[in-house]
Design an enzyme around this catalytic site. Structure first.
Site, PDB file in Angstrom:
ATOM      1  N   THR A  15      -3.133  14.572  52.489  1.00  0.00           N
ATOM      2  CA  THR A  15      -2.390  14.057  53.637  1.00  0.00           C
ATOM      3  C   THR A  15      -1.311  15.049  54.058  1.00  0.00           C
ATOM      4  O   THR A  15      -0.945  15.958  53.304  1.00  0.00           O
ATOM      5  CB  THR A  15      -1.748  12.708  53.293  1.00  0.00           C
ATOM      6  OG1 THR A  15      -0.835  12.889  52.199  1.00  0.00           O
ATOM      7  CG2 THR A  15      -2.798  11.693  52.896  1.00  0.00           C
ATOM      8  N   THR A  70       1.766  15.268  51.683  1.00  0.00           N
ATOM      9  CA  THR A  70       1.506  16.030  50.465  1.00  0.00           C
ATOM     10  C   THR A  70       1.298  17.499  50.776  1.00  0.00           C
ATOM     11  O   THR A  70       1.616  18.368  49.958  1.00  0.00           O
ATOM     12  CB  THR A  70       0.264  15.455  49.756  1.00  0.00           C
ATOM     13  OG1 THR A  70       0.380  14.039  49.687  1.00  0.00           O
ATOM     14  CG2 THR A  70       0.130  16.010  48.362  1.00  0.00           C
ATOM     15  N   ASP A 110     -10.775  21.966  63.688  1.00  0.00           N
ATOM     16  CA  ASP A 110     -10.169  20.744  64.197  1.00  0.00           C
ATOM     17  C   ASP A 110     -11.259  19.665  64.245  1.00  0.00           C
ATOM     18  O   ASP A 110     -12.451  19.966  64.130  1.00  0.00           O
ATOM     19  CB  ASP A 110      -9.593  21.015  65.596  1.00  0.00           C
ATOM     20  CG  ASP A 110      -8.982  19.779  66.225  1.00  0.00           C
ATOM     21  OD1 ASP A 110      -8.321  19.018  65.497  1.00  0.00           O
ATOM     22  OD2 ASP A 110      -9.172  19.575  67.430  1.00  0.00           O
ATOM     23  N   GLU A 121      -6.308   7.860  77.002  1.00  0.00           N
ATOM     24  CA  GLU A 121      -5.718   7.083  78.093  1.00  0.00           C
ATOM     25  C   GLU A 121      -6.795   6.474  78.972  1.00  0.00           C
ATOM     26  O   GLU A 121      -6.736   5.294  79.324  1.00  0.00           O
ATOM     27  CB  GLU A 121      -4.799   7.975  78.928  1.00  0.00           C
ATOM     28  CG  GLU A 121      -3.481   8.325  78.282  1.00  0.00           C
ATOM     29  CD  GLU A 121      -2.520   8.975  79.271  1.00  0.00           C
ATOM     30  OE1 GLU A 121      -3.000   9.414  80.329  1.00  0.00           O
ATOM     31  OE2 GLU A 121      -1.319   9.019  78.987  1.00  0.00           O
ATOM     32  N   GLY A 128     -15.010  17.130  46.731  1.00  0.00           N
ATOM     33  CA  GLY A 128     -14.363  17.182  48.030  1.00  0.00           C
ATOM     34  C   GLY A 128     -12.911  16.755  47.875  1.00  0.00           C
ATOM     35  O   GLY A 128     -12.597  15.877  47.059  1.00  0.00           O
ATOM     36  N   THR A 179      -6.945  17.855  60.742  1.00  0.00           N
ATOM     37  CA  THR A 179      -6.845  16.893  61.841  1.00  0.00           C
ATOM     38  C   THR A 179      -5.541  16.118  61.748  1.00  0.00           C
ATOM     39  O   THR A 179      -4.949  15.992  60.671  1.00  0.00           O
ATOM     40  CB  THR A 179      -8.037  15.912  61.812  1.00  0.00           C
ATOM     41  OG1 THR A 179      -7.879  14.943  62.840  1.00  0.00           O
ATOM     42  CG2 THR A 179      -8.131  15.207  60.481  1.00  0.00           C
TER      43      THR A 179
END
Length: 1336
Positions: free
Chosen positions: A1000, A1003, A438, A730, A996, A920
């Site tokens: 998205t 996709t 992550d 927040e 690399g 992510t």
């Protein structure tokens, strides 16, 4: 009372007659579960769809007895065993192992007289010892759990007694569903209860959930709508309602149900009304509620799965080799059976070799050979290493001990170290090939720092704030150092009640944070320090780097132009205020109120409502005052959550208001009442609550001031306010708003109060909060604006979502629409710029609704919130209707700084041959920027982007990229090699194209389809790193699952939040980071660390060591057993394959069980082929584990061949040395045993790379124990095994020089080939690990 009985009887008859359940049906077979010592499953089996909860009181006695059969009590039991079932159940579980069943079969077989090889008791000894050791370990572990369970079950809480008509002390284990519970400040909640009363004037209860999910910041829970208005505590005897809710489940973020009154009115229940077991009451004097889930049905217990047990890759390989050993055993036994049959057939008529039975019957050679097969099975049983599995468990415990005690894993700031939650996969840490990470909170600090914003199309880069951050060195205050870590266990959270919690006003939370901001805090009114009490702690997301924001000078100048006269005039002739000023006002109002932040101020009593608008704005005329009162005369509303309805304003038609009476018992306050209630002049805002004020009187000035920015007497300074946020985003936005004097002052279920620069205090009537979720990717608040009395929806969320929800605007339309189009275009450019700088972006928007629109939406929303089935879908649909036709206000850019050591760690892991994927939910530009910053992508890398809108386009683009990579980098794998070679990690690409890939979320949906997975994985295998952006939690887990299953590689997933749980659980190894997002990821993980940089040492050092140690130890066990058992096998060629042994049975059993068992265990725990420093300096050494070089199939067979050779030498050297002599069988066997012991122990010395004094002590101890046993056994055993006995054999041999010569010669001849190979290997063809030896 009569009415209550009639109502109860009616519902009883309706339930009995109308439900299909049987009277005796029990959804949970809890008592039978206790009988067998079982542990409830993660998701319990339920018979009914819903649960009905009725009070445990006399009026509901009959109905309660009806439903109590479906309830469980509050006693928890996490142990497996009881005193009665420990032995049978433990044996039952241990015999699930095939090896234990195999040895049990041999024990039974040895009791058959025809095939008996040993004394019956001797054969039982190894199995009994192994079973006993494991049983003792299991028993001690279970006893520890029993003591914890007993401590928790005997905690005391206040429960309403229907006999005594009052609250009495009762143990947690005696609490049942339907009981009324009363809790005080700092008490731990004993069961899941629906909140019916709180001493908080707004019906709010603050809880801390660190015992449940590790989050130390406060959460708000709210009294059920209709009960918050009661001035006194709910009387259980007068409670005439019943609750219907969903069946028990483990979803911490969901609770669906309704409370039905005796008049059939229903009030919806949500998670905001539920207090969960294990949480702690904070900042609230007392609360009361009714238990809906108890014991193992509580959400906390259903989420408590305990340590995770997995089978490691190495253990699976060892199990395969055990099967090969079994095959080898069968071959040897068949050889013995065949040889025995042939032997007997040659001497069939000679009675000396073929003794007949007492009745004269002679067994045929064929049948004798069959019997001899089973005798040989018993004789050669040691070939299967029974002690291997016990030794593996002991070694893994030792490895975990050293991992957990490594000081490099200790985080001083968090006072935490590594947690090993999975006990049996440590060696898998040394074989990782793919790492899935992550981003937020894992690679970054999850400390959100406000960097830039765009308002009305103008970008404000906050250069002054950027310079502050560049030169800023965060200093940790003494308070932060002294603050203990959040406790994860329920027992550790049970603390004595704080004296400062006698009233609501004392001892507010967050005092440490306030001390840090203001320098000091005065004592509270009763003389007790605000920081005293067990609930004092550092507020989350409140470090100075997050709270100290330097305003942008250009934006500050525009703020100075905003005056009360600009907005307060009611004269229609006055020109409209500038549009940009209105955007700025709304933008910062949204930053300050569009959240769930809890506000606390040191030594500041909580206020019911705020000041009149008169104190914050200049007064022009009595007419303006009158119109102001009329504008602000609105009805108050109720619950702030998505699943809670608000009452409409006074503009809502009367018919609809009367319809809402079902949902609320509130009475609107008249303007006269409001005017009278304002005589206290308490400092709040221009808005007002719609019910009589209940504030404490203060000594404050009654003069009207013109400066709203200056704090009024008795009002806390803005810098002393403490914000308890649920997420760092927040908190960052609220602190940014505060930097521009838009300060969030207080929050209650009905209103939000903030100070807005020159406008003074503003009180917004809070109608609804639509919380953030991963589907909508946004959050909204619905308020009634104090200046316009309009219903306004403020929304913040991901730009990809919010931009699609904006109201339609044409470039050639009216001027307002043209301006909107321009603002969108400029804001989008600013968003792209923020993302390229690696900032997290959010869009801020608003919508103004008419009272009619709001009333229509509210009616649909009430229907959604009172439903149990499909509530999430209905509420989502309701939220979608509200969050559309938005007006874009601006955007924010927040920096999430990289954690210390992340770039270096990723660089080291890359050098180690580990493919790293970043998964992510952030947008593409942000993810790519972070990937470059943390060295996941290098500047010279060729970056390919997969972003398509259709499946066909995805196929074409992947094919094009793959061809380009293969063209420029011929070393990349061909498509045909996907299933054959891609599971091996590719060598580092020192030359050619370093690629690399960025893909998205849209996709990724196409790429993960079955038809495209092969092509997608071929492409990713050619890339050095992969970045998946805009990925959902489900997509993360699907990616990991796809790579793991199709490429057959070892995978590791690491994350820190609840959205990473599914990914962590799917991977071979899941690692949770105990950061600022709670403990959900840690609870689901196999290992937990506090920072990403610790991962490099965990894998490169401890992972490598664990794999090497365990691999070599398992191979050594196979070698040791085969080498020793073959001595018995070679002897069969000289005894007619009769199944006899040249060694006494006791020596035979103890040889593996005692004399040679400890050295390999010490080797498995302490072996270090390289030092930690060398392994960190040369990450390339990790590749040996990825390729399983220490334990390949050929390594196993070479080890077995070496064992065969050594056994031949060990047998035939003494055989020819004593050939022709008159020694007996045991005298011949003694030098064989002695030489075998030296060979086996010195073999371990040759293989060891790091001998310590502990190794020497254990080896010497093994040799001494052998000789002491042999001497004692030879002295005492006169007639142990007639006609041959071991009497005085060792004593005579120790006086015979030939014995020593035979032992030395045999040992040297047996070990010479291995020693020669190791010497030549180190000098002529050293492996990378041997070449790295010089670094040590």
């Amino acid at each position: 009372m009569t009415e209550l009985l009639q109502w109860a009887r009616y519902h009883w008859q309706r339930l009995v007659g109308g439900t299909p359940r049987e009277d005796g049906e029990r959804p949970y077979n809890y008592f039978s579960l206790l009988a067998c010592g079982g542990k409830p499953s993660r998701t319990p089996r339920v018979a009914g769809k819903h649960r009905v909860v009725v009070p445990h009181l006399w009026p509901f006695k009959d109905e309660y007895e009806k439903f109590s059969g479906t309830y469980v009590n509050n006693r928890i039991r996490t142990t497996k065993y009881t005193l009665l079932n420990f032995v049978p159940r433990n044996l039952f579980e241990q015999f699930h192992r095939a090896a234990n069943l195999y040895f049990l079969f041999l024990v039974v077989l040895n009791w058959v007289p025809l095939v008996e090889a040993f004394q019956k008791e001797i054969t039982m000894l190894p199995l009994v010892v192994v079973l006993t050791i494991i049983a003792i370990k299991d028993g001690l572990e279970d006893y520890r759990k029993y003591k914890i369970d007993k401590q928790i079950n005997n905690l005391v809480t206040k429960v309403y007694s229907r006999k005594e008509k009052k609250y009495v002390d009762r143990c947690w284990k005696d609490v049942t569903v339907g009981d009324f519970i009363r809790l005080s400040c700092n008490e731990v909640i004993p069961a899941d209860i629906v909140l019916l009363f709180s001493t908080d004037p707004d019906g709010i209860c603050h809880i801390e959930t660190s015992g449940l999910d590790g989050e130390s910041n406060l959460k708000q829970r709210q009294v059920v709508r209709g009960y918050a208005e009661q001035d006194s505590e709910v009387d259980p005897e007068k409670f005439s309602s019943r609750i219907e809710c969903e069946s028990p489940n483990n979803d911490l973020n969901r609770f669906r149900g309704f409370l039905e009154h005796s008049n059939k009115e229903r009030v919806g229940l949500s998670k905001e009304n539920l207090l969960l077991r294990g949480c702690t009451i904070r900042n609230t004097e007392a609360v009361m509620g009714i238990v809906v889930y108890a014991g193992h049905e509580t959400k906390a217990m259903l989420n408590n799965s305990g340590p995770r047990y997995k089978r490691s890759k190495l253990e699976r390989r060892a199990n395969t080799d055990v099967l090969w050993c079994i095959l080898l055993l069968v071959i040897m036994c068949l050889t013995g059976a065949l040889g025995h049959g042939i032997w007997l057939s040659r001497y069939e008529h000679i009675p000396f070799f073929n003794i007949p039975d007492p009745d004269g019957h002679v067994i045929s050679p064929l049948l004798a050979g069959f019997y001899m097969f089973w005798t040989m099975i018993i004789l050669l049983q040691v070939l299967i290493p029974i002690s291997l599995y016990v030794s593996i468990e002991i070694v893994k415990l030792g490895q975990i001990y050293f991992i957990q005690n490594d000081v490099d894993f200790y985080n001083e700031k968090m006072d935490s170290t590594i947690q090993c939650r999975a006990l049996n996969i440590t060696e898998d840490l040394g074989q990782i090939q793919y790492l899935f990470s992550d981003k937020t909170g894992t690679l970054t600090e999850n400390k959100m720092v406000f960097r830039s914003c765009s308002v009305a199309g103008f970008d404000y880069c906050h250069e002054e704030n950027a310079r502050r951050l560049e030169s800023y060195q965060e200093a940790v205050s003494e308070d932060e150092d002294a603050a203990g870590p959040p406790s994860g266990s329920l027992v550790s959270m049970v603390k004595p009640r704080a004296p400062s919690c006698r009233t609501v006003h004392n001892g507010p939370l967050g005092s440490k944070s306030s001390n840090h901001l203001t320098g000091s805090c005065s004592a509270s009114g009763n003389g007790e320090g605000a920081s005293e009490g067990p609930h004092s702690r550092q507020a989350a997301f409140s470090s100075p780097i997050e709270t100290d924001v330097v305003p942008d000078t250009r934006l500050l100048d525009k703020f100075s132009q905003i005056t009360p006269q600009l907005l307060a005039s009611l004269d229609e002739t006055t020109p409209d205020p500038p549009l940009e000023a209105l955007y700025i006002i709304d933008f910062f109002i949204a930053l300050a109120i569009c959240n769930t932040v809890v506000v606390s101020a040191p030594n500041q009593p909580r206020q019911k409502i705020g000041l009149s608008a008169l104190s914050g704005m200049p007064i022009k005329s009595l007419e303006e005052i009158k119109s102001l009162f009329q504008r602000l005369s609105v009805r108050r509303s109720s619950s702030p959550s998505l699943a809670s309805g608000k009452e409409p304003s006074s503009g809502v038609p009367h018919a609809f208001v009367s319809r809402l009476s079902l949902f609320s018992r509130m009475k609107p306050a008249s303007p006269v009442e409001e005017e009278v209630s304002r005589t206290d002049h308490s400092p709040q805002g221009s808005g007002t609550s719609a019910r009589p004020v209940e504030t404490e009187k203060r000594n404050s000035d009654t003069d009207v001031t013109d400066s709203g920015a200056e704090p009024l007497p008795g009002q806390p300074l803005a810098s002393s306010l403490c914000y308890e946020a649920e997420s760092p985003d927040e908190a960052a936005l609220v602190y940014a708003a505060r930097a521009y004097q838009c300060t969030l002052r207080s929050r209650s279920p009905e209103q939000v109060v903030l100070d807005f620069a020159a406008l003074g205090p503003l009180t917004f009537q809070l109608l609804h909060i639509l919380p953030f979720d991963s589907v909508r990717k946004r959050m909204s608040v619905v308020v009634r604006h104090p200046l316009s009395s309009q219903v306004v929806v403020y929304t913040k969320g991901a730009d990809s979502v919010v931009m699609r929800l904006l109201a339609a605007a044409a470039p050639d339309g009216p001027s307002l629409e043209k301006q909107q189009v321009m603002i969108r275009e400029q804001t989008q450019k600013h968003l792209d710029g923020y993302a390229k700088r690696g900032l997290r972006t959010l869009c801020i928007a608003k919508r103004v609704m008419s009272d009619t629109e709001y009333a229509e939406w509210l009616s649909n929303h009430f229907s959604a919130e009172t439903s149990i089935d499909n509530r999430e879908e209905l509420l989502l649909e309701s939220a979608m209707k509200l969050e559309n036709k938005l007006t874009l206000l601006g955007a924010t850019g927040i920096e999430d700084r990289l954690q210390e050591g992340v770039p270096e760690s990723i660089d080291a892991l890359h050098k180690a041959g580990i493919k790293i994927w970043m998964l992510t939910g952030d947008k593409q530009e942000t993810a790519v920027n972070i990937a470059y910053a943390c060295k996941l992508l290098e500047p010279d890398d060729k970056l390919f982007i997969l972003d398509t809108e259709s499946k066909d386009a995805c196929v074409m683009l992947m094919d094009t990229i793959l061809k380009e990579i293969q063209k420029k980098n011929p070393a990349s794998p061909e498509p045909a090699s996907l299933s054959e070679g891609l599971h091996q990690p590719p060598a580092p690409q020192n030359s050619g194209l370093r690629a690399g890939l960025v893909i998205t979320g849209k996709t990724l949906e196409f790429a993960l389809q079955e038809s495209l997975q092969r092509q997608f994985l071929e492409l990713t295998a050619c890339c050095q790193a992969v970045v998946c952006c805009r990925a959902t939690p489900l997509q993360k887990s699907e990616v990991v699952k796809s790579v793991r299953s199709h490429l057959q590689v070892m995978t590791l997933a690491i994350g820190d939040g609840a959205n990473d749980v599914s990914m962590i659980q799917v991977a071979d190894i899941g690692i949770g980071i105990s950061g600022q997002e709670g403990m959900q990821a840690v609870m689901a993980s196999d290992f937990a660390i506090s920072q990403f940089k610790h991962l490099s040492k965990l894998l490169l050092v401890h992972g490598h060591w664990c794999y090497i140690r365990l691999s070599n130890m398992i191979l050594y066990f196979f070698y040791k057993n085969v080498a020793y058992v073959n001595l018995l096998f070679w002897y069969q060629f000289f005894c007619g394959f009769s199944g006899t042994s040249m060694t006494d049975y006791w020596v035979l059993i103890f040889f593996n069980l005692l004399f040679t068992s400890a050295p390999p265990v010490i080797y498995g725990v302490l072996e270090k082929d390289k030092s930690a420093e060398t392994l960190m300096q040369l990450p390339e050494l990790y590749m040996s584990g990825q390729k399983s070089e220490a334990y390949l199939p050929r390594t196993f067979w070479i080890t077995l061949l070496d064992a065969f050779y050594q056994s031949l030498v060990c047998f035939f050297v003494p055989y020819y040395a004593y050939r022709g002599s008159d020694i007996d069988i045991f005298t011949f066997g003694n030098p064989l045993n002695t030489a075998a012991l030296f060979i086996i122990l010195l073999h371990l010395v040759i293989e060891s790379k790091n001998l310590t004094w502990i190794h020497g002590l254990v080896i010497v101890g093994s040799i001494l124990s052998y000789f002491l046993f042999a001497l004692a056994f030879g002295a005492m055993c006169v007639t142990c095994n007639p006609p041959s006995n071991p009497y005085w054999i060792m004593q005579e041999h120790m006086l015979d020089p030939v014995f020593y010569l035979v032992c030395v010669l045999t040992t040297c001849a047996a070990l010479l080939p291995r020693l020669t190979y190791r010497v030549l290997q180190g000098s002529l063809f050293p492996s990378p690990i041997l070449r790295a030896k010089r670094f040590d």
